[in-house]
Write a protein that holds these residues in place. Sequence first.
Motif, PDB file in Angstrom:
ATOM      1  N   LEU A   1       0.841  -1.206   0.000  1.00  0.00           N
ATOM      2  CA  LEU A   1       0.000   0.000   0.000  1.00  0.00           C
ATOM      3  C   LEU A   1       0.880   1.263   0.000  1.00  0.00           C
ATOM      4  O   LEU A   1       0.571   2.244  -0.676  1.00  0.00           O
ATOM      5  N   SER A   2       1.996   1.210   0.737  1.00  0.00           N
ATOM      6  CA  SER A   2       2.933   2.342   0.768  1.00  0.00           C
ATOM      7  C   SER A   2       3.544   2.576  -0.611  1.00  0.00           C
ATOM      8  O   SER A   2       3.646   3.717  -1.075  1.00  0.00           O
ATOM      9  N   GLU A   3       3.959   1.511  -1.257  1.00  0.00           N
ATOM     10  CA  GLU A   3       4.572   1.642  -2.583  1.00  0.00           C
ATOM     11  C   GLU A   3       3.591   2.227  -3.588  1.00  0.00           C
ATOM     12  O   GLU A   3       3.943   3.087  -4.395  1.00  0.00           O
ATOM     13  N   ALA A   4       2.355   1.739  -3.522  1.00  0.00           N
ATOM     14  CA  ALA A   4       1.327   2.271  -4.432  1.00  0.00           C
ATOM     15  C   ALA A   4       1.140   3.759  -4.178  1.00  0.00           C
ATOM     16  O   ALA A   4       0.968   4.554  -5.109  1.00  0.00           O
ATOM     17  N   ALA A   5       1.195   4.166  -2.896  1.00  0.00           N
ATOM     18  CA  ALA A   5       1.001   5.577  -2.531  1.00  0.00           C
ATOM     19  C   ALA A   5       2.165   6.431  -3.034  1.00  0.00           C
ATOM     20  O   ALA A   5       1.965   7.530  -3.552  1.00  0.00           O
ATOM     21  N   VAL A   6       3.375   5.934  -2.869  1.00  0.00           N
ATOM     22  CA  VAL A   6       4.556   6.717  -3.235  1.00  0.00           C
ATOM     23  C   VAL A   6       4.685   6.817  -4.758  1.00  0.00           C
ATOM     24  O   VAL A   6       5.071   7.850  -5.295  1.00  0.00           O
TER      25      VAL A   6
ATOM     26  N   ASP B   1       8.602  15.141   0.491  1.00  0.00           N
ATOM     27  CA  ASP B   1       8.937  13.796   0.989  1.00  0.00           C
ATOM     28  C   ASP B   1       7.682  12.971   1.262  1.00  0.00           C
ATOM     29  O   ASP B   1       7.323  12.701   2.418  1.00  0.00           O
ATOM     30  N   ARG B   2       7.025  12.555   0.187  1.00  0.00           N
ATOM     31  CA  ARG B   2       5.787  11.798   0.321  1.00  0.00           C
ATOM     32  C   ARG B   2       6.028  10.479   1.061  1.00  0.00           C
ATOM     33  O   ARG B   2       5.183  10.036   1.854  1.00  0.00           O
ATOM     34  N   ALA B   3       7.185   9.866   0.810  1.00  0.00           N
ATOM     35  CA  ALA B   3       7.467   8.561   1.426  1.00  0.00           C
ATOM     36  C   ALA B   3       7.470   8.657   2.962  1.00  0.00           C
ATOM     37  O   ALA B   3       6.984   7.752   3.643  1.00  0.00           O
ATOM     38  N   LYS B   4       7.991   9.749   3.486  1.00  0.00           N
ATOM     39  CA  LYS B   4       8.057   9.914   4.935  1.00  0.00           C
ATOM     40  C   LYS B   4       6.653  10.101   5.539  1.00  0.00           C
ATOM     41  O   LYS B   4       6.351   9.593   6.621  1.00  0.00           O
ATOM     42  N   TYR B   5       5.811  10.824   4.810  1.00  0.00           N
ATOM     43  CA  TYR B   5       4.412  10.991   5.240  1.00  0.00           C
ATOM     44  C   TYR B   5       3.700   9.636   5.277  1.00  0.00           C
ATOM     45  O   TYR B   5       3.008   9.302   6.248  1.00  0.00           O
ATOM     46  N   VAL B   6       3.906   8.855   4.243  1.00  0.00           N
ATOM     47  CA  VAL B   6       3.253   7.544   4.157  1.00  0.00           C
ATOM     48  C   VAL B   6       3.721   6.638   5.297  1.00  0.00           C
ATOM     49  O   VAL B   6       2.921   5.948   5.942  1.00  0.00           O
ATOM     50  N   GLU B   7       5.008   6.693   5.580  1.00  0.00           N
ATOM     51  CA  GLU B   7       5.571   5.890   6.675  1.00  0.00           C
ATOM     52  C   GLU B   7       4.944   6.311   8.011  1.00  0.00           C
ATOM     53  O   GLU B   7       4.607   5.472   8.848  1.00  0.00           O
ATOM     54  N   GLY B   8       4.763   7.613   8.185  1.00  0.00           N
ATOM     55  CA  GLY B   8       4.187   8.128   9.424  1.00  0.00           C
ATOM     56  C   GLY B   8       2.736   7.706   9.619  1.00  0.00           C
ATOM     57  O   GLY B   8       2.265   7.520  10.748  1.00  0.00           O
TER      58      GLY B   8
ATOM     59  N   HIS C   1      -1.534  18.426  -1.122  1.00  0.00           N
ATOM     60  CA  HIS C   1      -2.058  19.230  -0.011  1.00  0.00           C
ATOM     61  C   HIS C   1      -2.195  18.425   1.272  1.00  0.00           C
ATOM     62  O   HIS C   1      -2.319  18.990   2.349  1.00  0.00           O
ATOM     63  N   ALA C   2      -2.190  17.087   1.176  1.00  0.00           N
ATOM     64  CA  ALA C   2      -2.349  16.240   2.361  1.00  0.00           C
ATOM     65  C   ALA C   2      -1.108  16.260   3.241  1.00  0.00           C
ATOM     66  O   ALA C   2      -1.177  15.948   4.429  1.00  0.00           O
ATOM     67  N   TYR C   3       0.047  16.613   2.641  1.00  0.00           N
ATOM     68  CA  TYR C   3       1.287  16.470   3.420  1.00  0.00           C
ATOM     69  C   TYR C   3       2.290  17.592   3.189  1.00  0.00           C
ATOM     70  O   TYR C   3       3.344  17.625   3.806  1.00  0.00           O
ATOM     71  N   TYR C   4       1.993  18.541   2.305  1.00  0.00           N
ATOM     72  CA  TYR C   4       3.060  19.459   1.876  1.00  0.00           C
ATOM     73  C   TYR C   4       3.549  20.390   2.990  1.00  0.00           C
ATOM     74  O   TYR C   4       4.737  20.703   3.065  1.00  0.00           O
ATOM     75  N   ILE C   5       2.664  20.819   3.876  1.00  0.00           N
ATOM     76  CA  ILE C   5       3.097  21.716   4.970  1.00  0.00           C
ATOM     77  C   ILE C   5       4.083  20.981   5.881  1.00  0.00           C
ATOM     78  O   ILE C   5       5.113  21.528   6.258  1.00  0.00           O
TER      79      ILE C   5
END
Lengths: 196, 216
Positions: free
Chosen positions: A111-116, A170-177, A161-165
């Motif tokens: 699911l993380s890979e698909a997201a990234v 670094d989308r991968a770090k957001y997904v990991e979190g 917009h879900a993670y940029y602030i």
Amino acid sequence: MPFQQPPLPFGMNAMKPFLSEEQLEYHYGKHHAAYFKNLNALVEGKPEAGMSLREVVVQSTGPVFNNAAQAWNHSFYWDCLSPKGGGEPQGDLAAAIVRDFGGVPELKKALSEAAVKLFGSGWSWLAADKQGKLEIMALSNADTPLKHAKEPLLTIDVWEHAYYIDYRNDRAKYVEGLWRAANWDFVAKCFSAAMK
Amino acid sequence: MQFHLPELPYAYDALEPHIDAATMEIHHTKHHQAYVDKLNAAIEGYDLGTPSIEEVVAAIHTVPEEIRTAVRNHGGGHANHSLFWTIMSPNGGGEPTGALLQAMEEEFGRFHAFRESFATTAAGRFGSGWAWLSLTPEKRLVIEDTPNQNSPLMHGNTPLLGLDVWEHAYYLKYQNRRPEYIQAFFQVIDWEAVGSRYREALQATSPAVASSSAGH
């Protein structure tokens, strides 16, 4: 106002350090709110105004679909998160994950890979069919498993917009979190409902 | 064959206050760089037959199928951003002049009508993408938009002016207020550069040739 944005199921400051208050204020207070506002303006005086939000998502196309689906997707996304989240799925859901992915770590990785990897705006979904078979769906923009006759169980919003602030590029770090905030009780509830 | 990140023709803070330094730096060193890196990784071991990213993108349908999506996304990203940096300037803003202005008035009416129409297109692009002023093969001006990193070159048009409306292009300063970002963009458009792209595109026999002045 046929469609009302549901309250955020946790405090604006309850998701730190995964999501800051500022991130949530924009995401919930501006983006999610705007989809409801736009949708209500678009359906005023139309048959859609008398439907459930989910029905509108399933039946509509174009701007009505975009706004209805984004309204629905975000409400679903908030429910997938909890300040008491994280940990591991249990019971039937855990068994289905082992059956269809080999294990929970494998599901998280897929699911993380698909997201990234999803290029542009969209959502990475864990979804189930009526038999409870699980699958990963990486869908662009507002698209949702509901449109493909599948039941959403868990989602990761990868619009910038879900993670940029909080995370910039670094989308991968957001997904990991996100895994430390995943509300597995809610996912399990959606899984049992999918097979009814 | 490797593609490279072009240098910006001005400092990161040169477009302040319209486009902030932090956005420019992350946009250039992280986002654009990532397109270049992922493009290079995708094409490793392939001969695309040209060092021009514009030619590669214009001929996207002939790129080997197994790398076509990666080249569309990351090659498109490289071409689009390379153009984007060159049509903005700290001395920008104002209105086009000369042949470009005349052609725009013939197609769209007065400049403010073009501006309004372009802004509506840019604001209306749902999700990630770009708004463009392009020249068709018949040498007519059009306002259009493309999803993600698709380029007008991919359907035969020559991009003259492009506005990145991915959220990463404006989120640090404008957050959800895309229309404000679009208005700010008009303060930094380098109409001289756009006009020179227009003159080249009028002369050119293929869109990629006209577009190659954006850099490689």
